[in-house]
Design a protein around this motif. Structure first.
Motif, short mmCIF file in Angstrom:
data_model
loop_
_atom_site.label_atom_id
_atom_site.label_comp_id
_atom_site.label_asym_id
_atom_site.label_seq_id
_atom_site.Cartn_x
_atom_site.Cartn_y
_atom_site.Cartn_z
N ASN A 1 0.82 -1.22 0.00
CA ASN A 1 0.00 0.00 0.00
C ASN A 1 0.85 1.27 0.00
OD1 ASN A 1 0.95 0.11 2.59
ND2 ASN A 1 -1.05 -0.05 3.58
N GLY A 2 2.15 1.15 -0.14
CA GLY A 2 3.01 2.32 -0.27
C GLY A 2 3.63 2.80 1.03
N ASN A 3 3.31 2.19 2.17
CA ASN A 3 3.95 2.58 3.42
C ASN A 3 5.39 2.09 3.40
OD1 ASN A 3 1.51 3.59 4.25
ND2 ASN A 3 0.98 1.81 5.47
N ALA A 4 6.30 2.90 3.90
CA ALA A 4 7.71 2.53 3.90
C ALA A 4 8.33 2.84 5.24
CB ALA A 4 8.45 3.27 2.79
N MET A 5 9.34 2.05 5.62
CA MET A 5 10.09 2.28 6.84
C MET A 5 11.57 2.19 6.52
SD MET A 5 10.96 0.19 10.27
CE MET A 5 11.55 -1.06 9.25
N PHE A 6 12.35 3.09 7.10
CA PHE A 6 13.79 3.08 6.98
C PHE A 6 14.36 3.02 8.38
CE2 PHE A 6 17.74 5.44 7.26
CZ PHE A 6 18.50 4.85 6.28
N ARG A 7 15.30 2.13 8.62
CA ARG A 7 15.91 2.01 9.95
C ARG A 7 17.42 1.97 9.81
NH1 ARG A 7 13.31 -2.30 13.29
NH2 ARG A 7 11.92 -0.59 13.76
N CYS A 8 18.08 2.67 10.69
CA CYS A 8 19.54 2.69 10.70
C CYS A 8 20.00 2.49 12.14
CB CYS A 8 20.03 4.03 10.17
SG CYS A 8 21.81 4.23 10.19
#
Length: 117
Positions: free
Chosen positions: A54-61
């Protein structure tokens, strides 16, 4: 100037478009706060990027940074810094105020950015 630097550097760490899976990349650049709120660039990091259908995104560092001088864990987000996080999604580059960073008393840092369609 810090807002632009934070967004651009974070975006460089994740440039692939995909759906329904996770992309894990080591040793790419990530800019995140240290325990005292200063921005730190590191290539000694683990970057995890997920994106749902559905286009949700997560970035983790995650990275090791200087711990807080107070000796306690430190927490940062848009409300406490005014900085935005940038993430590449399937539709392009997105800026978000939905992010948080935690630095443990020993200097273990985790930055998480969320983009929702």
């Amino acid at each position: 100037m810090k807002r632009i630097a934070l967004s651009c550097v974070l975006a460089l760490a994740s440039t692939s478009a995909f759906a329904g899976s996770a992309l894990v990349v080591s040793d790419l650049g990530c800019n995140l706060p240290d325990g005292n709120g200063g921005l730190v660039f590191t290539t000694d990091s683990l970057n995890v990027r997920t994106q749902s259908e559905n286009g949700n995104a997560m970035f983790r560092c995650n990275a090791d940074v200087a711990p807080s001088l107070s000796g306690s864990a430190a927490h940062f987000d848009f409300n406490s810094t005014g900085l935005q996080c940038g993430v590449f999604t399937a539709t392009g580059f997105e800026l978000t105020t939905d992010w948080n960073a935690t630095v443990s008393a020993s200097g273990k840092a985790r930055l998480t950015c969320h983009v929702r369609d």
